[in-house]
Motif scaffolding. Structure first.
Motif, PDB file in Angstrom:
ATOM      1  N   ARG A 130     -48.171  37.164 -85.594  1.00 44.00           N
ATOM      2  CA  ARG A 130     -47.175  36.945 -84.560  1.00 44.00           C
ATOM      3  C   ARG A 130     -46.422  38.232 -84.276  1.00 44.00           C
ATOM      4  O   ARG A 130     -46.186  39.029 -85.182  1.00 44.00           O
ATOM      5  N   THR A 131     -46.031  38.380 -83.017  1.00 41.59           N
ATOM      6  CA  THR A 131     -45.198  39.509 -82.642  1.00 41.59           C
ATOM      7  C   THR A 131     -44.092  39.040 -81.715  1.00 41.59           C
ATOM      8  O   THR A 131     -44.137  37.933 -81.175  1.00 41.59           O
ATOM      9  N   PHE A 132     -43.095  39.905 -81.540  1.00 42.85           N
ATOM     10  CA  PHE A 132     -41.968  39.591 -80.664  1.00 42.85           C
ATOM     11  C   PHE A 132     -42.113  40.383 -79.366  1.00 42.85           C
ATOM     12  O   PHE A 132     -42.435  41.569 -79.387  1.00 42.85           O
ATOM     13  N   SER A 133     -41.852  39.722 -78.251  1.00 45.12           N
ATOM     14  CA  SER A 133     -41.954  40.343 -76.929  1.00 45.12           C
ATOM     15  C   SER A 133     -40.718  40.006 -76.114  1.00 45.12           C
ATOM     16  O   SER A 133     -40.120  38.939 -76.283  1.00 45.12           O
ATOM     17  N   MET A 134     -40.345  40.914 -75.227  1.00 50.46           N
ATOM     18  CA  MET A 134     -39.187  40.670 -74.373  1.00 50.46           C
ATOM     19  C   MET A 134     -39.525  41.147 -72.967  1.00 50.46           C
ATOM     20  O   MET A 134     -40.026  42.264 -72.793  1.00 50.46           O
ATOM     21  N   ILE A 135     -39.249  40.312 -71.989  1.00 51.08           N
ATOM     22  CA  ILE A 135     -39.372  40.705 -70.580  1.00 51.08           C
ATOM     23  C   ILE A 135     -37.985  41.159 -70.153  1.00 51.08           C
ATOM     24  O   ILE A 135     -37.024  40.389 -70.207  1.00 51.08           O
ATOM     25  N   LYS A 136     -37.862  42.440 -69.788  1.00 43.87           N
ATOM     26  CA  LYS A 136     -36.556  43.090 -69.619  1.00 43.87           C
ATOM     27  C   LYS A 136     -35.931  42.764 -68.256  1.00 43.87           C
ATOM     28  O   LYS A 136     -36.609  42.288 -67.337  1.00 43.87           O
ATOM     29  N   PRO A 137     -34.608  43.057 -68.101  1.00 44.55           N
ATOM     30  CA  PRO A 137     -33.895  42.679 -66.879  1.00 44.55           C
ATOM     31  C   PRO A 137     -34.492  43.219 -65.578  1.00 44.55           C
ATOM     32  O   PRO A 137     -34.401  42.552 -64.544  1.00 44.55           O
ATOM     33  N   ASP A 138     -35.089  44.414 -65.589  1.00 44.31           N
ATOM     34  CA  ASP A 138     -35.674  44.923 -64.323  1.00 44.31           C
ATOM     35  C   ASP A 138     -36.782  43.996 -63.840  1.00 44.31           C
ATOM     36  O   ASP A 138     -36.981  43.820 -62.644  1.00 44.31           O
ATOM     37  N   ALA A 139     -37.503  43.392 -64.803  1.00 40.33           N
ATOM     38  CA  ALA A 139     -38.631  42.524 -64.454  1.00 40.33           C
ATOM     39  C   ALA A 139     -38.175  41.105 -64.084  1.00 40.33           C
ATOM     40  O   ALA A 139     -38.686  40.524 -63.124  1.00 40.33           O
TER      41      ALA A 139
END
Ligand code: RTP
Ligand code: MG
Length: 140
Positions: free
Chosen positions: A5-14
């Motif tokens: 498992r890994t951690f991912s984040m979709i950032k505010p610009d996206a």
């Protein structure tokens, strides 16, 4: 190679440009499975805590201001070799250096506003998942 498992984040610009679905599709097409997901608007303090490893870097102020400037989508991704696979599909930190077909090549605005975050190793993945998710929120 075992499932990890890994951690991912979709950032505010996206999220601002309504790219949550387009980015998640690229992750899924790479063989990663979203086993947890939620939308959060982090505080400046949370951004500073999450990125504490970068606190001495010249871009720390800019980074934490940006990350608290709008909603993000935090996710746990699962799959074979998920940490490295996610980093590969994300592409280089600077979109100008990112390979064709990667998320950052396709969507990122700049080295700072670069659309996604992904854990870089097994220990940081475990820490970052625990930072944002309780165990019961992850459904594999
Ligand atoms: P991330 O942690 O977000 O997955 O990105 P990364 O490993 O590719 O990059 P890292 O070196 O860990 O930097 C974390 C985030 O800080 C911003 N940054 N800005 N202005 C700059 O020179 C600069 N350098 C890095 C980016 O948002 C980068 O993703
Ligand atoms: Mg990083």
């Amino acid at each position: 190679m075992a499932t990890e498992r890994t951690f991912s984040m979709i950032k505010p610009d996206a999220t601002k440009r309504n790219l949550t679905g387009a980015i998640t599709k690229k992750l899924e097409e790479a063989g990663l499975r979203v086993v947890a997901s939620k939308r959060v608007w982090m505080s400046r303090r949370q951004a500073e805590a999450f990125y504490a490893v970068h606190k001495e870097r010249p871009f720390f102020g800019e980074l934490t201001e940006f990350m608290s400037s709008g909603p993000t989508v935090v996710q746990v991704l699962e799959g074979e070799n998920a940490i490295a696979k996610n980093r590969e599909v994300m592409g280089a930190t600077n979109p100008a250096e990112a390979a064709e077909g990667t998320i950052r090549k396709e969507f990122a605005n700049s080295i700072g506003e670069n659309s996604v975050h992904g854990s870089d190793a097994a220990d940081t993945a475990a820490e970052e998942i625990a930072f944002w998710f309780a165990g019961h929120e992850i459904v594999g």
